[in-house]
Design a protein around this motif. Structure first.
Motif, PDB file in Angstrom:
ATOM      1  N   ILE A  32      37.077  25.509  38.180  1.00 30.48           N
ATOM      2  CA  ILE A  32      36.164  25.216  39.282  1.00 30.48           C
ATOM      3  C   ILE A  32      34.705  25.210  38.835  1.00 30.48           C
ATOM      4  CG2 ILE A  32      35.394  26.005  41.558  1.00 30.48           C
ATOM      5  CD1 ILE A  32      38.231  27.148  41.926  1.00 30.48           C
ATOM      6  N   THR A  33      34.253  26.247  38.112  1.00 32.54           N
ATOM      7  CA  THR A  33      32.845  26.344  37.727  1.00 32.54           C
ATOM      8  C   THR A  33      32.587  25.987  36.276  1.00 32.54           C
ATOM      9  OG1 THR A  33      33.016  28.676  37.089  1.00 32.54           O
ATOM     10  CG2 THR A  33      32.556  28.188  39.407  1.00 32.54           C
ATOM     11  N   GLY A  34      33.629  26.063  35.437  1.00 31.00           N
ATOM     12  CA  GLY A  34      33.454  25.788  34.016  1.00 31.00           C
ATOM     13  C   GLY A  34      32.703  26.867  33.266  1.00 31.00           C
ATOM     14  N   GLN A  35      32.488  28.047  33.889  1.00 30.93           N
ATOM     15  CA  GLN A  35      31.711  29.094  33.234  1.00 30.93           C
ATOM     16  C   GLN A  35      32.502  29.699  32.075  1.00 30.93           C
ATOM     17  OE1 GLN A  35      30.944  32.423  35.781  1.00 30.93           O
ATOM     18  NE2 GLN A  35      33.013  32.442  36.652  1.00 30.93           N
ATOM     19  N   PRO A  36      31.798  30.016  30.957  1.00 31.17           N
ATOM     20  CA  PRO A  36      32.492  30.594  29.802  1.00 31.17           C
ATOM     21  C   PRO A  36      32.826  32.056  30.048  1.00 31.17           C
ATOM     22  CG  PRO A  36      30.151  30.516  29.379  1.00 31.17           C
ATOM     23  CD  PRO A  36      30.356  29.837  30.714  1.00 31.17           C
ATOM     24  N   LEU A  37      33.738  32.574  29.223  1.00 29.34           N
ATOM     25  CA  LEU A  37      34.072  33.989  29.283  1.00 29.34           C
ATOM     26  C   LEU A  37      33.117  34.784  28.410  1.00 29.34           C
ATOM     27  CD1 LEU A  37      37.965  34.287  29.080  1.00 29.34           C
ATOM     28  CD2 LEU A  37      36.508  34.854  31.003  1.00 29.34           C
ATOM     29  N   ARG A  38      32.755  35.971  28.875  1.00 26.53           N
ATOM     30  CA  ARG A  38      32.008  36.895  28.035  1.00 26.53           C
ATOM     31  C   ARG A  38      32.958  37.494  26.993  1.00 26.53           C
ATOM     32  NH1 ARG A  38      27.022  38.734  30.058  1.00 26.53           N
ATOM     33  NH2 ARG A  38      26.221  37.162  31.507  1.00 26.53           N
ATOM     34  N   ASN A  39      32.377  38.063  25.934  1.00 28.07           N
ATOM     35  CA  ASN A  39      33.215  38.634  24.878  1.00 28.07           C
ATOM     36  C   ASN A  39      34.134  39.735  25.410  1.00 28.07           C
ATOM     37  OD1 ASN A  39      32.127  37.008  22.869  1.00 28.07           O
ATOM     38  ND2 ASN A  39      30.445  38.430  22.454  1.00 28.07           N
ATOM     39  N   TYR A  40      33.576  40.553  26.303  1.00 30.03           N
ATOM     40  CA  TYR A  40      34.370  41.678  26.785  1.00 30.03           C
ATOM     41  C   TYR A  40      35.430  41.270  27.798  1.00 30.03           C
ATOM     42  CZ  TYR A  40      30.585  41.317  30.233  1.00 30.03           C
ATOM     43  OH  TYR A  40      29.680  40.867  31.147  1.00 30.03           O
ATOM     44  N   HIS A  41      35.402  40.014  28.264  1.00 33.39           N
ATOM     45  CA  HIS A  41      36.432  39.587  29.218  1.00 33.39           C
ATOM     46  C   HIS A  41      37.829  39.667  28.615  1.00 33.39           C
ATOM     47  CE1 HIS A  41      33.917  37.785  32.550  1.00 33.39           C
ATOM     48  NE2 HIS A  41      34.971  38.248  33.186  1.00 33.39           N
ATOM     49  N   HIS A  42      37.936  39.430  27.303  1.00 34.30           N
ATOM     50  CA  HIS A  42      39.255  39.526  26.672  1.00 34.30           C
ATOM     51  C   HIS A  42      39.840  40.926  26.866  1.00 34.30           C
ATOM     52  CE1 HIS A  42      37.615  35.960  24.737  1.00 34.30           C
ATOM     53  NE2 HIS A  42      38.820  35.676  24.239  1.00 34.30           N
ATOM     54  N   GLN A  43      39.021  41.944  26.615  1.00 34.64           N
ATOM     55  CA  GLN A  43      39.502  43.307  26.754  1.00 34.64           C
ATOM     56  C   GLN A  43      39.744  43.663  28.222  1.00 34.64           C
ATOM     57  OE1 GLN A  43      40.317  44.722  24.074  1.00 34.64           O
ATOM     58  NE2 GLN A  43      39.315  43.227  22.740  1.00 34.64           N
ATOM     59  N   LEU A  44      38.873  43.194  29.105  1.00 32.19           N
ATOM     60  CA  LEU A  44      39.063  43.455  30.537  1.00 32.19           C
ATOM     61  C   LEU A  44      40.378  42.870  31.038  1.00 32.19           C
ATOM     62  CD1 LEU A  44      35.500  42.838  32.028  1.00 32.19           C
ATOM     63  CD2 LEU A  44      36.710  45.009  31.910  1.00 32.19           C
ATOM     64  N   LEU A  45      40.665  41.630  30.628  1.00 33.56           N
ATOM     65  CA  LEU A  45      41.898  40.977  31.086  1.00 33.56           C
ATOM     66  C   LEU A  45      43.138  41.667  30.522  1.00 33.56           C
ATOM     67  CD1 LEU A  45      40.814  37.223  30.941  1.00 33.56           C
ATOM     68  CD2 LEU A  45      41.191  38.620  32.973  1.00 33.56           C
ATOM     69  N   LYS A  46      43.049  42.134  29.279  1.00 33.98           N
ATOM     70  CA  LYS A  46      44.175  42.901  28.719  1.00 33.98           C
ATOM     71  C   LYS A  46      44.430  44.145  29.564  1.00 33.98           C
ATOM     72  CE  LYS A  46      43.864  41.778  23.766  1.00 33.98           C
ATOM     73  NZ  LYS A  46      43.624  42.362  22.419  1.00 33.98           N
ATOM     74  N   GLN A  47      43.347  44.869  29.863  1.00 34.98           N
ATOM     75  CA  GLN A  47      43.494  46.082  30.667  1.00 34.98           C
ATOM     76  C   GLN A  47      44.005  45.755  32.064  1.00 34.98           C
ATOM     77  OE1 GLN A  47      43.212  49.021  29.509  1.00 34.98           O
ATOM     78  NE2 GLN A  47      43.407  50.245  31.368  1.00 34.98           N
ATOM     79  N   TYR A  48      43.555  44.632  32.618  1.00 34.98           N
ATOM     80  CA  TYR A  48      44.011  44.247  33.955  1.00 34.98           C
ATOM     81  C   TYR A  48      45.503  43.907  33.937  1.00 34.98           C
ATOM     82  CZ  TYR A  48      43.758  42.351  38.658  1.00 34.98           C
ATOM     83  OH  TYR A  48      43.946  42.142  39.995  1.00 34.98           O
ATOM     84  N   GLY A  49      45.928  43.231  32.877  1.00 38.39           N
ATOM     85  CA  GLY A  49      47.352  42.937  32.751  1.00 38.39           C
ATOM     86  C   GLY A  49      48.178  44.211  32.683  1.00 38.39           C
ATOM     87  N   PHE A  50      47.676  45.215  31.972  1.00 36.63           N
ATOM     88  CA  PHE A  50      48.379  46.496  31.893  1.00 36.63           C
ATOM     89  C   PHE A  50      48.464  47.154  33.275  1.00 36.63           C
ATOM     90  CE2 PHE A  50      48.129  51.135  31.279  1.00 36.63           C
ATOM     91  CZ  PHE A  50      49.319  51.332  30.587  1.00 36.63           C
ATOM     92  N   ILE A  51      47.366  47.108  34.038  1.00 33.83           N
ATOM     93  CA  ILE A  51      47.354  47.709  35.378  1.00 33.83           C
ATOM     94  C   ILE A  51      48.363  47.016  36.295  1.00 33.83           C
ATOM     95  CG2 ILE A  51      45.951  47.983  37.466  1.00 33.83           C
ATOM     96  CD1 ILE A  51      43.537  48.410  35.624  1.00 33.83           C
ATOM     97  N   VAL A  52      48.345  45.677  36.311  1.00 30.10           N
ATOM     98  CA  VAL A  52      49.257  44.931  37.186  1.00 30.10           C
ATOM     99  C   VAL A  52      50.711  45.179  36.778  1.00 30.10           C
ATOM    100  CG1 VAL A  52      49.964  42.617  37.912  1.00 30.10           C
ATOM    101  CG2 VAL A  52      47.536  43.181  37.742  1.00 30.10           C
ATOM    102  N   SER A  53      50.982  45.232  35.464  1.00 30.03           N
ATOM    103  CA  SER A  53      52.348  45.503  34.993  1.00 30.03           C
ATOM    104  C   SER A  53      52.871  46.812  35.562  1.00 30.03           C
ATOM    105  CB  SER A  53      52.388  45.563  33.463  1.00 30.03           C
ATOM    106  OG  SER A  53      52.055  44.336  32.882  1.00 30.03           O
ATOM    107  N   GLN A  54      52.037  47.854  35.498  1.00 27.37           N
ATOM    108  CA  GLN A  54      52.466  49.169  35.966  1.00 27.37           C
ATOM    109  C   GLN A  54      52.755  49.174  37.462  1.00 27.37           C
ATOM    110  OE1 GLN A  54      53.174  51.645  33.747  1.00 27.37           O
ATOM    111  NE2 GLN A  54      52.771  49.889  32.423  1.00 27.37           N
ATOM    112  N   HIS A  55      51.979  48.424  38.227  1.00 27.76           N
ATOM    113  CA  HIS A  55      52.225  48.384  39.675  1.00 27.76           C
ATOM    114  C   HIS A  55      53.483  47.576  40.005  1.00 27.76           C
ATOM    115  CE1 HIS A  55      48.751  50.541  41.143  1.00 27.76           C
ATOM    116  NE2 HIS A  55      47.991  49.909  40.261  1.00 27.76           N
ATOM    117  N   ILE A  56      53.751  46.529  39.248  1.00 29.19           N
ATOM    118  CA  ILE A  56      55.000  45.783  39.452  1.00 29.19           C
ATOM    119  C   ILE A  56      56.191  46.681  39.177  1.00 29.19           C
ATOM    120  CG2 ILE A  56      56.432  43.901  38.543  1.00 29.19           C
ATOM    121  CD1 ILE A  56      53.856  42.313  38.095  1.00 29.19           C
TER     122      ILE A  56
END
Length: 538
Positions: free
Chosen positions: A306-330
């Motif tokens: 939608i916006t074409g905005q780039p990811l910040r460097n730390y977004h990779h780590q944030l998304l990894k952590q978010y995936g871990f959080i969602v996995s645990q709730h599933i």
């Protein structure tokens, strides 16, 4: 462990937001590691002037901060890797020694290794490298910013560029801390969800808003390795239900990277972007793998359509952590669903077994009141009934009649024909005599051996005499042959009967009444058998 990690990051984010120096941030992080994970000792080395040097350590003297960083001691009271080990070390790892688990985390800035953090935790600790990825990103940003800040004091050349880099680093730090707080808020919302569908909607809708992602979708795998849509984002950025979507796991770059090589995130720039497997644009695309230990359970898909905005460097780590959080709730909600189903199945089984048990108890109760040989009421039923009727007759002033029957010469019958024939004789007599008096309230029962009783509540002496005669007539009509060797003995089986009637009162007892009836029976035996005798109570 998830709650412990979340509290750690929330505390670090709050404290570091007010810190103004690299030393303060390093010491704050060190103290929180000690408090949250019982860290015993640690070492933080950085690349300073193209050499690996010691910036921070925790030892028996406490927290030691060195700036400028010092040469790494060759001998130490703790176990640390040789300096040559860190030169090519690019991935996190764990070393397990007899007393501690050593967690080694590389620190990266723009894909370059700028430092290594080694933490010693107790052997029983569940702390994993993945729990420290955000901390690594924070330290990397702070160290980079700190080094730049220090460099500006000693070098005038490039001062303006250095200040810009410092400002950018500070902005990234503030953004990272904000995102950390956002992830904590999302996790709290997910914990409050007890329904899988609600939790997945929040994970997608809030994940996009709080992590500043254009589009996000969650796909779950089944046992046949097919992927199913849950909630996603349409081409306009709206969160929509994609439960209709189902397909084989596509043979795409992200599938092999996350599933085959077991990586937490697959990221690619300038790649085709898809919606319902149809290409709709170009941009960056990220797939975060969701895991149940070593088993993949799904993906979180993200892009910048939608916006074409780039990811910040730390977004990779944030998304990894978010995936871990969602996995645990599933996994949490799946376990809860299994428990609910298990409880339901258990309740059904308990209800079924209870019905079976009640039925068995009813059958047992019935059997306990029926004489096994003759299939008529047994002595237990008679004893209970006669006392009930005695009290009722006493209360209402009604007559109560009792007849005791005994088969004549039954021992001789048994001795000559055998016990099997004797049992058959008892069954035939019981079946015949139980039909003589069928009015409500009467009871014909086997008292024991070859004795039977007939209880006649509310019937007077004349009714009792009539019943006694009918019983004798029934035996004559039954005409069971008797194995007689003497002409004195009758050729058929007969019975003798004792009869008595009473109106119970406070001066009479059932025991005395029963003795009267028994005495009448013995008179009938003594006076020739095959007859009845009546004896009135005193």
């Amino acid at each position: 462990m998830n709650e412990q990690i979340a509290v750690f990051y929330q505390t670090v984010a709050k404290q570091c937001s007010n810190a103004h120096s690299l030393r303060t941030i390093c010491e704050l992080v060190c103290r929180n590691l000690i408090q949250s994970f019982s860290v015993n000792h640690l070492q933080l080395i950085i690349k300073y002037n193209n050499e690996w040097k010691l910036l921070l350590e925790l030892n028996t003297k406490g927290i030691q901060y060195y700036f400028p960083p010092i040469i790494i001691p060759t001998s130490t009271e703790y176990y640390y890797k040789n300096i040559h080990y860190y030169v090519n070390k690019t991935e996190a790892s764990i070393d397990i020694l007899p007393n501690y688990r050593y967690v080694l985390i590389p620190l990266k800035h723009h894909s370059a290794i700028i430092g290594h953090l080694t933490i010693a935790v107790p052997l029983e600790s569940n702390l994993q490298p993945k729990h420290l990825t955000i901390l690594a990103a924070l330290l990397s940003a702070e160290i980079t910013a700190g080094l730049i800040k220090k460099a500006t004091k000693n070098h005038n050349v490039g001062r303006i560029n250095a200040e810009k880099a410092l400002l950018s680093s500070k902005e990234q730090q503030k953004s990272l801390l904000s995102y950390l707080q956002n992830m904590h808020d999302i996790s709290f919302q997910l914990w409050r969800s007890n329904i899988m569908e609600d939790m997945l909607f929040i994970a997608v809708d809030e994940g996009k808003k709080r992590l500043n992602i254009d589009r996000m979708a969650i796909f779950l795998f089944d046992k046949q390795k097919r992927m199913h849509g849950t909630f996603g984002t349409d081409i306009h950025g709206n969160t929509v239900n994609e439960g209709y979507f189902e397909s084989e796991i596509p043979n795409q770059w992200f599938a092999s990277k996350t599933l085959e090589y077991k990586e937490y995130i697959a990221f690619q720039e300038n790649t085709p972007l898809y919606h319902d497997l149809q290409q709709i644009g170009f941009g960056w695309s990220a797939y975060i793998a969701l895991w149940d230990e070593d088993t993949p359970i799904g993906w979180i898909a993200c892009d910048n359509l939608i916006t074409g905005q780039p990811l910040r460097n730390y977004h990779h780590q944030l998304l990894k952590q978010y995936g871990f959080i969602v996995s645990q709730h599933i996994l949490r909600l799946r376990a809860a669903d299994k428990l609910i189903k298990l409880n339901h199945d258990l309740e059904q089984r308990v209800q079924s077994r209870t019905k079976e048990l009640n039925k068995a108890n009813e059958q047992l109760q019935k059997l306990s009141r029926i004489d096994a040989l003759t299939n008529i009421a047994n002595r237990r039923v008679f004893d209970e009934t006669v006392m009930t009727e005695w009290r009722r007759a006493n209360r209402l002033g009604l007559p109560l009649s009792l007849l005791i029957l005994d088969i004549d010469n039954f021992k001789t019958y048994n001795d000559k024909l055998g016990h099997a024939a004797g049992d058959q004789c008892l069954r035939k007599i019981a079946a015949t005599l139980s039909q003589v008096e069928r009015r409500a309230g009467t009871l014909f029962a086997r008292y024991g051996g070859e004795e039977f009783v007939l209880l006649l509540p509310g019937q007077n002496q004349q009714a009792a005499v009539n019943n006694a005669q009918r019983l004798l007539n029934a035996m004559h009509n039954l005409a069971l042959p008797f194995p007689s060797e003497s002409k004195k003995d009758k050729p058929i089986v007969t019975v003798s009967i004792g009869v008595s009637t009473i109106i119970p009162s406070q001066t009479t007892t059932y025991g005395d009444f029963f003795k009267h009836v028994d005495t009448a029976l013995y008179q009938a035996k003594a006076e020739g058998k095959d007859c009845f005798r009546v004896l009135l109570p005193d």
